[in-house]
Design an enzyme around this catalytic site. Sequence first.
Site, PDB file in Angstrom:
ATOM      1  N   GLU A  12       7.951  46.221 -67.578  1.00 27.51           N
ATOM      2  CA  GLU A  12       8.199  44.532 -67.862  1.00 27.51           C
ATOM      3  C   GLU A  12       9.019  44.631 -69.487  1.00 27.51           C
ATOM      4  O   GLU A  12       9.798  43.903 -69.576  1.00 27.51           O
ATOM      5  CB  GLU A  12       7.195  43.901 -68.002  1.00 27.51           C
ATOM      6  CG  GLU A  12       6.710  43.440 -66.577  1.00 27.51           C
ATOM      7  CD  GLU A  12       5.619  42.511 -66.418  1.00 27.51           C
ATOM      8  OE1 GLU A  12       5.073  42.357 -65.248  1.00 27.51           O
ATOM      9  OE2 GLU A  12       4.690  42.480 -67.358  1.00 27.51           O
ATOM     10  N   GLY A  78       4.339  35.747 -58.804  1.00 33.25           N
ATOM     11  CA  GLY A  78       4.429  35.768 -57.453  1.00 33.25           C
ATOM     12  C   GLY A  78       5.075  34.431 -56.861  1.00 33.25           C
ATOM     13  O   GLY A  78       4.616  33.350 -57.633  1.00 33.25           O
ATOM     14  N   ILE A 152      -2.712  37.534 -56.313  1.00 31.42           N
ATOM     15  CA  ILE A 152      -2.692  36.871 -54.972  1.00 31.42           C
ATOM     16  C   ILE A 152      -1.803  37.687 -54.100  1.00 31.42           C
ATOM     17  O   ILE A 152      -0.822  38.068 -53.982  1.00 31.42           O
ATOM     18  CB  ILE A 152      -1.685  35.550 -55.360  1.00 31.42           C
ATOM     19  CG1 ILE A 152      -2.769  34.680 -56.338  1.00 31.42           C
ATOM     20  CG2 ILE A 152      -1.956  34.524 -53.940  1.00 31.42           C
ATOM     21  CD1 ILE A 152      -4.299  34.564 -56.121  1.00 31.42           C
ATOM     22  N   MET A 173      -0.422  36.418 -64.089  1.00 30.30           N
ATOM     23  CA  MET A 173      -1.926  36.629 -64.520  1.00 30.30           C
ATOM     24  C   MET A 173      -2.032  36.502 -66.112  1.00 30.30           C
ATOM     25  O   MET A 173      -3.023  36.958 -66.611  1.00 30.30           O
ATOM     26  CB  MET A 173      -2.281  38.019 -64.053  1.00 30.30           C
ATOM     27  CG  MET A 173      -2.524  38.078 -62.735  1.00 30.30           C
ATOM     28  SD  MET A 173      -2.995  40.173 -62.117  1.00 30.30           S
ATOM     29  CE  MET A 173      -4.641  40.185 -62.645  1.00 30.30           C
ATOM     30  N   ASP A 197       7.324  39.288 -55.603  1.00 34.72           N
ATOM     31  CA  ASP A 197       6.787  39.073 -54.356  1.00 34.72           C
ATOM     32  C   ASP A 197       6.675  37.447 -54.145  1.00 34.72           C
ATOM     33  O   ASP A 197       6.757  36.662 -55.197  1.00 34.72           O
ATOM     34  CB  ASP A 197       5.566  39.647 -54.386  1.00 34.72           C
ATOM     35  CG  ASP A 197       4.606  39.306 -55.036  1.00 34.72           C
ATOM     36  OD1 ASP A 197       3.799  38.408 -55.081  1.00 34.72           O
ATOM     37  OD2 ASP A 197       4.571  39.765 -56.360  1.00 34.72           O
TER      38      ASP A 197
END
Length: 229
Positions: A12, A78, A152, A173, A197
């Site tokens: 990242e 996500g 998740i 997170m 995702d």
Amino acid sequence: MIIGVIGAMEQEVMLLSKQLAKLNIWQQARCNIYSGWLHGKKVVLVQSGIGKVSAALGCTLLLTNFEATLVINIGSAGGLSPALAVGDIIVSEEVQYHDVNVTAFGYDKGQMAQYPLLFPASPSLVALTKQLTEHTNINVVCGQIISGDIFINGGQELYKLKRRFPQAIAVDMEVTAIAQICYLFAVPFVGIRVITDIADSVSHKSFKDNLITVVSHLSLLVSDIIQAL
């Protein structure tokens, strides 16, 4: 001005770190720290590690050791909204925890004791990000991001999140922990996340497959933001 940028994973932050001139690299408390210059501005980039505690530590280092005047959190997320697709960029207007529950003491779900329910991002940083992407082919969506120490992966966790936090468009997170630290230091922040995702049963595979590709768009956007500041 000292611009603080923080991401959890090497993938990242890697592309942005390669853009820094006069680069210095070192490690403190398991955080990898990159200090340099980009577009004539001092930038300190921290790879904090994954999760809320690591993110809070990395952000605290940015604000105490380097006195960053603003913080940009970058990374993956996500998607919770059916309107989102892999590669879309999410800009936090506000953030909230999804794994905090002190309702026994009169707080709302997701609200940490003695803190507000929601941590708002800097309106000017949100507006700047939107402005810089108006005439691009990048789909940028502004809204609420929720955070917790859970990846998740569909099933009951996804169902519970969508039911309890229907206003949230993405989940990660770290960003809310970073927002809480910035709240304590009264430093403006924004979270800019790219969708890797859609938090379903194959999200772990989608995350791995898409991370490197989609993060490149995010790195270019953050570079443009730094130039415009």
